[in-house]
Design a protein around this motif. Structure first.
Motif, short mmCIF file in Angstrom:
data_model
loop_
_atom_site.label_atom_id
_atom_site.label_comp_id
_atom_site.label_asym_id
_atom_site.label_seq_id
_atom_site.Cartn_x
_atom_site.Cartn_y
_atom_site.Cartn_z
N UNK A 58 0.84 -1.19 0.00
CA UNK A 58 0.00 0.00 0.00
C UNK A 58 0.88 1.25 0.00
N UNK A 59 0.34 2.32 -0.55
CA UNK A 59 0.95 3.64 -0.41
C UNK A 59 -0.06 4.55 0.27
N UNK A 60 0.38 5.18 1.36
CA UNK A 60 -0.51 6.02 2.15
C UNK A 60 -0.09 7.47 2.03
N UNK A 61 -1.04 8.32 1.66
CA UNK A 61 -0.82 9.76 1.57
C UNK A 61 -1.69 10.45 2.62
N UNK A 62 -1.11 11.42 3.31
CA UNK A 62 -1.86 12.28 4.22
C UNK A 62 -1.93 13.67 3.62
N UNK A 63 -2.93 14.41 4.06
CA UNK A 63 -3.10 15.79 3.60
C UNK A 63 -3.31 16.68 4.82
N UNK A 64 -2.47 17.69 4.95
CA UNK A 64 -2.55 18.61 6.08
C UNK A 64 -1.80 19.88 5.69
N UNK A 65 -1.81 20.87 6.54
CA UNK A 65 -1.03 22.08 6.31
C UNK A 65 0.41 21.83 6.79
N UNK A 67 2.03 23.28 9.00
CA UNK A 67 2.10 23.34 10.46
C UNK A 67 1.12 22.39 11.14
N UNK A 68 0.56 21.45 10.35
CA UNK A 68 -0.33 20.39 10.86
C UNK A 68 -1.54 20.95 11.61
N UNK A 69 -2.22 21.91 10.97
CA UNK A 69 -3.39 22.53 11.58
C UNK A 69 -4.53 21.54 11.76
N UNK A 70 -4.68 20.58 10.84
CA UNK A 70 -5.73 19.58 10.99
C UNK A 70 -5.43 18.64 12.16
N UNK A 71 -4.21 18.17 12.21
CA UNK A 71 -3.81 17.27 13.29
C UNK A 71 -4.02 17.92 14.65
N UNK A 72 -3.81 19.23 14.72
CA UNK A 72 -3.95 19.94 16.00
C UNK A 72 -5.37 19.91 16.53
N UNK A 73 -6.35 19.77 15.63
CA UNK A 73 -7.76 19.72 16.07
C UNK A 73 -8.34 18.31 15.94
N UNK A 74 -7.48 17.32 15.72
CA UNK A 74 -7.94 15.94 15.69
C UNK A 74 -8.56 15.48 14.39
N UNK A 75 -8.23 16.14 13.29
CA UNK A 75 -8.75 15.74 11.97
C UNK A 75 -7.62 15.11 11.17
N UNK A 77 -6.85 13.49 7.34
CA UNK A 77 -7.31 13.32 5.96
C UNK A 77 -6.29 12.44 5.25
N UNK A 78 -6.77 11.33 4.68
CA UNK A 78 -5.85 10.33 4.16
C UNK A 78 -6.41 9.69 2.90
N UNK A 170 -6.47 23.46 -0.14
CA UNK A 170 -5.41 24.27 0.49
C UNK A 170 -4.34 23.39 1.14
N UNK A 171 -4.62 22.10 1.25
CA UNK A 171 -3.74 21.22 2.01
C UNK A 171 -2.51 20.81 1.19
N UNK A 172 -1.46 20.44 1.90
CA UNK A 172 -0.25 19.90 1.28
C UNK A 172 -0.32 18.37 1.30
N UNK A 173 0.32 17.76 0.30
CA UNK A 173 0.40 16.31 0.24
C UNK A 173 1.59 15.84 1.07
#
Length: 265
Positions: A58-65, A67-75, A77-78, A170-173
Motif C-alpha cells: 500500500x501507499x498512504x498519503x496524508x493531507x494537512x497544512x 504546520x499540521x493545523x488539521x492534526x492539532x484539532x484531531x482531523x 485526511x488520508x 489548500x492542504x499539502x500532500x
C-alpha cells in the motif's frame, strides 16, 4: 476521552477501563493494537510465521497544512493506493465521543471505532470513500485536485470539523508512506491478526499488530491476544508508537525544510 501510552503505564486504571467501556458500547467495533519494538521485529516475524511475499503493498498519503493545523484539532485526511484493489480515502476525527457524530451515523460510510492499545485508548469516527485505481496517483502527480478524492458526504464531514478557512485544496500532500500488510490466521486465535510494517523515508519502521472485535467481545479478545503473544515469547509492554503521528511529523518537517527562506525586508 483518550489516553496515550506515552504518558501512562501499560495497564489501564479502573476509571480508564470504565471510560473505554462506555465509549465501546456506542462504537461499531474495537480494534486491539500494539506496536512492536524494532529490536523485536525479526523475533516477531519468526514467531508469527510471517512471510513477506504474502504481503499486500500500500501507499498512504496524508493531507494537512505544513504546520499540521488539521492534526492539532484531531482531523486526519488520508488516501491510499492498494495493490490489487481500488484506491480509498478517509476523513477521520479523533478523539471523539460517539454522540458528537450521531447525525452523521445515518451514513453507511461512517464507522465509529475504539482503538485500544497497552496503556491507552482512543475513539475515532471515520467517513470512508471508495475510489478508482488511478485516483490517488493522479492527485499525487498534480493532475487532479485533492478534493476529487473525497465524496460529497466526506467533504461535508470535513467542513464540519476542520478549522475555518482551511479547504481541502489548500492542504499539502504528505507522503507517501509504503506499507506492507499481512493477514494472519493463527489457530490459537478466534479472530484474524493483521500485521502492518510502515516504512518511513529515513529508513525507520513501525510494526503494528492488530485484531478487531465487536464491542461486547473486546475484553475477551484482548485477553486471548495477550495470552497468544505471551505464549510466543513476544513482549507487549513496550512504549507504543503512533503510525499517523510519526508520518505527519516527518513529512511536515520535510516540507518546512524545503520552503525557501524569507528574503530581506
Amino acid at each position: 476521552m483518550s489516553v496515550t501510552s506515552e504518558e501512562t503505564p501499560t495497564r489501564l486504571t479502573d476509571a480508564q477501563v470504565g471510560e473505554m467501556l462506555a465509549l465501546a458500547r456506542d462504537a461499531d467495533s474495537v480494534e486491539l493494537k500494539l506496536t512492536v519494538p524494532d529490536s523485536h521485529r525479526r523475533q516477531t516475524a519468526v514467531a508469527l510465521g510471517v512471510d513477506p511475499l504474502d504481503a499486500q503493498i500500500r501507499q498512504v498519503y496524508f493531507f494537512d497544512t505544513p504546520d499540521l493545523a488539521l492534526n492539532a484539532v484531531g482531523v486526519v485526511v488520508r488516501a491510499r493506493r492498494v495493490q490489487g484493489r481500488g484506491d480509498d480515502s478517509v476523513v477521520k476525527l479523533r478523539p471523539v465521543v460517539p454522540a458528537d457524530v450521531q447525525a452523521e451515523r445515518t451514513s453507511d460510510n461512517l464507522v465509529v471505532e475504539v482503538d485500544a492499545m497497552p496503556g491507552g485508548f482512543v475513539c475515532s469516527a471515520s467517513m470512508k470513500g471508495a475510489l478508482g485505481p488511478k485516483a490517488v496517483k493522479q492527485v499525487a502527480a498534480g493532475s487532479k485536485r485533492i478534493r476529487s478524492l473525497f465524496s460529497k458526504e466526506q467533504r461535508q464531514f470535513y467542513a464540519a470539523h476542520a478549522p475555518d478557512g482551511v479547504a481541502l485544496d489548500d492542504l499539502s500532500t504528505l507522503g507517501p508512506i509504503t506499507v506492507f500488510k499481512l493477514k494472519l490466521r493463527p489457530l490459537e486465535l478466534s479472530t484474524r491478526l493483521v500485521a502492518e510494517v510502515w516504512f518511513y523515508p529515513d529508513g525507520s519502521r513501525i510494526v503494528e499488530l492488530s485484531a478487531k472485535a465487536v464491542p461486547s467481545e473486546a475484553f475477551q479478545a484482548a485477553a486471548e491476544l495477550r495470552a497468544f503473544l505471551a505464549a510466543k515469547g513476544l513482549d507487549v509492554s513496550g512504549e507504543q508508537q503512533t503510525k499517523t503521528k510519526t508520518a505527519l511529523e516527518f513529512f511536515a518537517a520535510e516540507l518546512t525544510a524545503a520552503q525557501p527562506a524569507a528574503g530581506p525586508g
